[in-house]
Write a protein that holds these residues in place. Structure first.
Motif, PDB file in Angstrom:
ATOM      1  N   VAL A 264       0.837  -1.198   0.000  1.00 56.44           N
ATOM      2  CA  VAL A 264       0.000   0.000   0.000  1.00 56.44           C
ATOM      3  C   VAL A 264       0.872   1.249   0.000  1.00 56.44           C
ATOM      4  O   VAL A 264       1.857   1.337   0.744  1.00 56.44           O
ATOM      5  CB  VAL A 264      -0.930   0.027   1.231  1.00 56.44           C
ATOM      6  N   ARG A 265       0.494   2.202  -0.855  1.00 51.19           N
ATOM      7  CA  ARG A 265       1.112   3.516  -0.898  1.00 51.19           C
ATOM      8  C   ARG A 265       0.000   4.530  -0.631  1.00 51.19           C
ATOM      9  O   ARG A 265      -0.961   4.604  -1.408  1.00 51.19           O
ATOM     10  CB  ARG A 265       1.753   3.767  -2.263  1.00 51.19           C
ATOM     11  N   LEU A 266       0.094   5.297   0.438  1.00 53.15           N
ATOM     12  CA  LEU A 266      -0.999   6.171   0.854  1.00 53.15           C
ATOM     13  C   LEU A 266      -0.619   7.639   0.662  1.00 53.15           C
ATOM     14  O   LEU A 266       0.471   8.066   1.047  1.00 53.15           O
ATOM     15  CB  LEU A 266      -1.321   5.921   2.330  1.00 53.15           C
ATOM     16  N   PHE A 267      -1.557   8.412   0.067  1.00 51.30           N
ATOM     17  CA  PHE A 267      -1.326   9.838  -0.210  1.00 51.30           C
ATOM     18  C   PHE A 267      -2.406  10.690   0.447  1.00 51.30           C
ATOM     19  O   PHE A 267      -3.377  10.170   1.015  1.00 51.30           O
ATOM     20  CB  PHE A 267      -1.308  10.076  -1.722  1.00 51.30           C
ATOM     21  N   ASP A 268      -2.241  12.013   0.325  1.00 53.92           N
ATOM     22  CA  ASP A 268      -3.200  12.923   0.938  1.00 53.92           C
ATOM     23  C   ASP A 268      -4.402  13.218   0.046  1.00 53.92           C
ATOM     24  O   ASP A 268      -5.397  13.767   0.520  1.00 53.92           O
ATOM     25  CB  ASP A 268      -2.519  14.228   1.356  1.00 53.92           C
ATOM     26  N   THR A 269      -4.342  12.871  -1.236  1.00 49.98           N
ATOM     27  CA  THR A 269      -5.474  13.114  -2.139  1.00 49.98           C
ATOM     28  C   THR A 269      -5.671  11.938  -3.088  1.00 49.98           C
ATOM     29  O   THR A 269      -4.727  11.184  -3.380  1.00 49.98           O
ATOM     30  CB  THR A 269      -5.262  14.382  -2.989  1.00 49.98           C
ATOM     31  N   ASP A 270      -6.903  11.817  -3.599  1.00 50.20           N
ATOM     32  CA  ASP A 270      -7.196  10.793  -4.594  1.00 50.20           C
ATOM     33  C   ASP A 270      -6.413  11.038  -5.880  1.00 50.20           C
ATOM     34  O   ASP A 270      -5.946  10.092  -6.539  1.00 50.20           O
ATOM     35  CB  ASP A 270      -8.693  10.794  -4.926  1.00 50.20           C
ATOM     36  N   ALA A 271      -6.276  12.321  -6.256  1.00 51.26           N
ATOM     37  CA  ALA A 271      -5.566  12.660  -7.493  1.00 51.26           C
ATOM     38  C   ALA A 271      -4.110  12.218  -7.424  1.00 51.26           C
ATOM     39  O   ALA A 271      -3.549  11.735  -8.419  1.00 51.26           O
ATOM     40  CB  ALA A 271      -5.657  14.164  -7.748  1.00 51.26           C
ATOM     41  N   ALA A 272      -3.504  12.371  -6.256  1.00 46.24           N
ATOM     42  CA  ALA A 272      -2.114  11.941  -6.096  1.00 46.24           C
ATOM     43  C   ALA A 272      -1.998  10.431  -6.258  1.00 46.24           C
ATOM     44  O   ALA A 272      -1.052   9.923  -6.876  1.00 46.24           O
ATOM     45  CB  ALA A 272      -1.591  12.374  -4.734  1.00 46.24           C
ATOM     46  N   ALA A 273      -2.962   9.698  -5.712  1.00 50.27           N
ATOM     47  CA  ALA A 273      -2.937   8.240  -5.844  1.00 50.27           C
ATOM     48  C   ALA A 273      -3.075   7.812  -7.297  1.00 50.27           C
ATOM     49  O   ALA A 273      -2.375   6.909  -7.764  1.00 50.27           O
ATOM     50  CB  ALA A 273      -4.055   7.628  -4.998  1.00 50.27           C
ATOM     51  N   VAL A 293       9.412 -11.095 -10.438  1.00 49.02           N
ATOM     52  CA  VAL A 293       8.011 -10.996 -10.012  1.00 49.02           C
ATOM     53  C   VAL A 293       7.377  -9.824 -10.751  1.00 49.02           C
ATOM     54  O   VAL A 293       7.706  -8.662 -10.498  1.00 49.02           O
ATOM     55  CB  VAL A 293       7.909 -10.785  -8.489  1.00 49.02           C
ATOM     56  N   ASP A 294       6.464 -10.131 -11.652  1.00 48.32           N
ATOM     57  CA  ASP A 294       5.828  -9.104 -12.473  1.00 48.32           C
ATOM     58  C   ASP A 294       4.591  -8.565 -11.764  1.00 48.32           C
ATOM     59  O   ASP A 294       3.595  -9.266 -11.593  1.00 48.32           O
ATOM     60  CB  ASP A 294       5.446  -9.695 -13.828  1.00 48.32           C
ATOM     61  N   LEU A 295       4.651  -7.315 -11.356  1.00 50.31           N
ATOM     62  CA  LEU A 295       3.548  -6.684 -10.631  1.00 50.31           C
ATOM     63  C   LEU A 295       2.919  -5.540 -11.408  1.00 50.31           C
ATOM     64  O   LEU A 295       2.008  -4.872 -10.902  1.00 50.31           O
ATOM     65  CB  LEU A 295       4.051  -6.143  -9.282  1.00 50.31           C
ATOM     66  N   ALA A 296       3.379  -5.314 -12.618  1.00 53.17           N
ATOM     67  CA  ALA A 296       2.950  -4.135 -13.373  1.00 53.17           C
ATOM     68  C   ALA A 296       1.448  -4.119 -13.634  1.00 53.17           C
ATOM     69  O   ALA A 296       0.838  -3.055 -13.752  1.00 53.17           O
ATOM     70  CB  ALA A 296       3.716  -4.050 -14.695  1.00 53.17           C
ATOM     71  N   ASP A 297       0.827  -5.299 -13.733  1.00 51.32           N
ATOM     72  CA  ASP A 297      -0.611  -5.362 -13.997  1.00 51.32           C
ATOM     73  C   ASP A 297      -1.442  -5.485 -12.726  1.00 51.32           C
ATOM     74  O   ASP A 297      -2.652  -5.725 -12.790  1.00 51.32           O
ATOM     75  CB  ASP A 297      -0.929  -6.551 -14.917  1.00 51.32           C
ATOM     76  N   ASP A 298      -0.799  -5.350 -11.563  1.00 53.87           N
ATOM     77  CA  ASP A 298      -1.487  -5.579 -10.293  1.00 53.87           C
ATOM     78  C   ASP A 298      -1.709  -4.301  -9.500  1.00 53.87           C
ATOM     79  O   ASP A 298      -1.921  -4.343  -8.291  1.00 53.87           O
ATOM     80  CB  ASP A 298      -0.690  -6.574  -9.448  1.00 53.87           C
ATOM     81  N   VAL A 299      -1.649  -3.154 -10.152  1.00 51.77           N
ATOM     82  CA  VAL A 299      -1.797  -1.862  -9.487  1.00 51.77           C
ATOM     83  C   VAL A 299      -3.260  -1.435  -9.528  1.00 51.77           C
ATOM     84  O   VAL A 299      -3.886  -1.416 -10.592  1.00 51.77           O
ATOM     85  CB  VAL A 299      -0.921  -0.781 -10.152  1.00 51.77           C
ATOM     86  N   THR A 300      -3.824  -1.092  -8.386  1.00 56.93           N
ATOM     87  CA  THR A 300      -5.178  -0.568  -8.297  1.00 56.93           C
ATOM     88  C   THR A 300      -5.175   0.654  -7.387  1.00 56.93           C
ATOM     89  O   THR A 300      -4.218   0.874  -6.636  1.00 56.93           O
ATOM     90  CB  THR A 300      -6.172  -1.605  -7.735  1.00 56.93           C
ATOM     91  N   THR A 301      -6.231   1.445  -7.460  1.00 52.22           N
ATOM     92  CA  THR A 301      -6.376   2.578  -6.547  1.00 52.22           C
ATOM     93  C   THR A 301      -7.648   2.421  -5.736  1.00 52.22           C
ATOM     94  O   THR A 301      -8.632   1.838  -6.177  1.00 52.22           O
ATOM     95  CB  THR A 301      -6.424   3.919  -7.307  1.00 52.22           C
ATOM     96  N   ASP A 302      -7.610   2.954  -4.543  1.00 48.92           N
ATOM     97  CA  ASP A 302      -8.750   2.930  -3.624  1.00 48.92           C
ATOM     98  C   ASP A 302      -8.751   4.271  -2.892  1.00 48.92           C
ATOM     99  O   ASP A 302      -8.138   4.412  -1.832  1.00 48.92           O
ATOM    100  CB  ASP A 302      -8.601   1.765  -2.654  1.00 48.92           C
ATOM    101  N   GLY A 303      -9.367   5.267  -3.503  1.00 49.58           N
ATOM    102  CA  GLY A 303      -9.341   6.600  -2.911  1.00 49.58           C
ATOM    103  C   GLY A 303      -7.926   7.142  -2.876  1.00 49.58           C
ATOM    104  O   GLY A 303      -7.257   7.274  -3.907  1.00 49.58           O
ATOM    105  N   ARG A 304      -7.432   7.411  -1.688  1.00 50.15           N
ATOM    106  CA  ARG A 304      -6.081   7.968  -1.518  1.00 50.15           C
ATOM    107  C   ARG A 304      -4.996   6.911  -1.542  1.00 50.15           C
ATOM    108  O   ARG A 304      -3.812   7.233  -1.438  1.00 50.15           O
ATOM    109  CB  ARG A 304      -6.005   8.731  -0.190  1.00 50.15           C
ATOM    110  N   ALA A 305      -5.379   5.658  -1.669  1.00 51.21           N
ATOM    111  CA  ALA A 305      -4.420   4.559  -1.582  1.00 51.21           C
ATOM    112  C   ALA A 305      -4.145   3.936  -2.945  1.00 51.21           C
ATOM    113  O   ALA A 305      -5.039   3.769  -3.767  1.00 51.21           O
ATOM    114  CB  ALA A 305      -4.931   3.489  -0.631  1.00 51.21           C
ATOM    115  N   VAL A 306      -2.875   3.589  -3.151  1.00 52.72           N
ATOM    116  CA  VAL A 306      -2.466   2.777  -4.291  1.00 52.72           C
ATOM    117  C   VAL A 306      -2.124   1.399  -3.738  1.00 52.72           C
ATOM    118  O   VAL A 306      -1.384   1.278  -2.752  1.00 52.72           O
ATOM    119  CB  VAL A 306      -1.232   3.375  -4.996  1.00 52.72           C
ATOM    120  N   ARG A 307      -2.669   0.367  -4.368  1.00 49.01           N
ATOM    121  CA  ARG A 307      -2.447  -0.994  -3.902  1.00 49.01           C
ATOM    122  C   ARG A 307      -1.754  -1.826  -4.970  1.00 49.01           C
ATOM    123  O   ARG A 307      -2.037  -1.689  -6.155  1.00 49.01           O
ATOM    124  CB  ARG A 307      -3.772  -1.665  -3.542  1.00 49.01           C
ATOM    125  N   VAL A 308      -0.870  -2.693  -4.524  1.00 51.48           N
ATOM    126  CA  VAL A 308      -0.234  -3.671  -5.399  1.00 51.48           C
ATOM    127  C   VAL A 308      -0.410  -5.026  -4.715  1.00 51.48           C
ATOM    128  O   VAL A 308       0.011  -5.203  -3.571  1.00 51.48           O
ATOM    129  CB  VAL A 308       1.262  -3.366  -5.608  1.00 51.48           C
TER     130      VAL A 308
END
Length: 337
Positions: A264-273, A293-308
């Motif tokens: 998880v990568r957490l930011f202060d705004t949805d736009a930043a995520a 380990v190929d993770l390039a297709d496993d990125v999603t966003t959830d509001g202010r959070a980026v998930r892998v």
């Protein structure tokens, strides 16, 4: 709530949990309902990074949860073989052989939490309910530690000059040179902030759970009750190039037992995520070439959070990436640092 490619990122239940993390941080979210949250009740409030290992859960997964201190060479060998591919363990794991002669060892640890901050390091072991703390206290003194503190909060300190081959009394490793026992909570405490830990344990000072600074990150863990490992840090990640004024609010790695691993990568705004997710995909493609380990297709966003997210078998790669601050935990190319 969908990924950048339109895939569903979480269930409705997860959405509720994520929203709770966003709105209730510092307001009762960290209620000790999981082992990780309980661990945060003992750490000083100004802790900035947290590493948590649930050794008992790992032992259960590898079917070796019946081992106790005083075990045979075969016990130690079986544990070493069963866990040699694991990505994490407690600080005591490396000292299993000499500590079979001590009053406690890694075999008695339920979980370990380590916190760091500008003031130093806090390390706490939650021990088995069966551990005899009076026996531990007596054995520490017998090994050469000097006892101080109170009956309920005994503290033991060794002199470096009395150690040999990195051991006190031939069975207790250094560091630590100072150890505190908290029998009522089944805790053994070490590090440079023992007094601050004990103050948090006794509710004489705010704990990290009271402060709630990790609440938003914990809200991103779907399987908190099943976590074997968690790594959390504040004041990161770096801002994405397209949102240079964005503020990173935390990095997290969650490894539930036999479940999907989540970074998880957490930011202060949805736009930043959103901006970070776009840049991260290219960075993860390069990471995959290096790590396998190929993770390039496993990125999603959830509001202010980026998930892998990836499979449980990739936990070692992700744990190493966290320590090295690379891959899902690094700065994408051209991002301001």
């Amino acid at each position: 709530m969908t990924s950048r490619r339109g895939r569903t990122a979480t269930t409705a239940g997860t959405l509720a949990l994520a929203l709770a993390g966003s709105t209730l941080s510092g307001c009762g979210l960290l209620d000790g309902s999981s082992r990780l949250e309980k661990a945060l009740e003992y750490l000083p409030a100004d802790t900035r990074t947290v590493l948590f290992v649930d050794r008992a859960r790992v032992a259960d997964r590898v079917d070796l949860d019946d081992l106790t201190t005083g075990g045979s060479e075969d016990d130690v060998r079986r544990w070493a073989e069963a866990t040699k591919g694991e990505a994490y363990g407690t600080e005591l794991a490396r000292w299993l052989v000499p500590m079979q002669e001590a009053a406690f060892s890694d075999f008695d640890v339920e979980w370990e939490v380590v916190g760091t901050d500008d003031g130093g390091i806090s390390r706490i072991w939650r021990m088995s309910d069966d551990l005899d703390f009076e026996k531990v206290a007596a054995d520490l003194e017998d090994a050469g530690y000097e006892r101080s503190g109170s009956k309920d909060r005994p503290v033991f300190k060794a002199d470096l000059s009395d150690t040999e081959n990195g051991l006190v009394g031939g069975r207790y490793p250094i560091p630590p040179l100072e150890i505190a026992l908290v029998p009522g909570e089944e805790l053994i405490v070490t590090g440079t902030r023992i007094d601050d830990i004990l103050a948090a344990v006794d509710d004489d000072a705010d704990s990290l759970a009271d402060k709630g600074s990790f609440g938003d990150l914990l809200g991103q863990a779907d399987h908190q009750d099943d976590l074997e490992y968690a790594a959390l840090g504040l004041d990161a990640p770096c801002a994405p190039a397209d949102e240079p004024d964005a503020k990173g609010e935390g990095l997290g790695l969650f490894v539930p037992s036999d479940e999907e691993v989540r970074a998880v990568r957490l930011f202060d705004t949805d736009a930043a995520a959103e901006a970070d997710a776009a840049a991260l995909e290219d960075a993860l493609a390069a990471f995959g070439e290096r790590s396998g380990v190929d993770l390039a297709d496993d990125v999603t966003t959830d509001g202010r959070a980026v998930r892998v997210e990836t499979g449980f078998d990739e936990r070692a790669v992700l744990a190493q990436a966290y320590v090295r601050q690379e891959g899902p935990f690094g700065c994408p190319a051209n991002a301001p640092r």
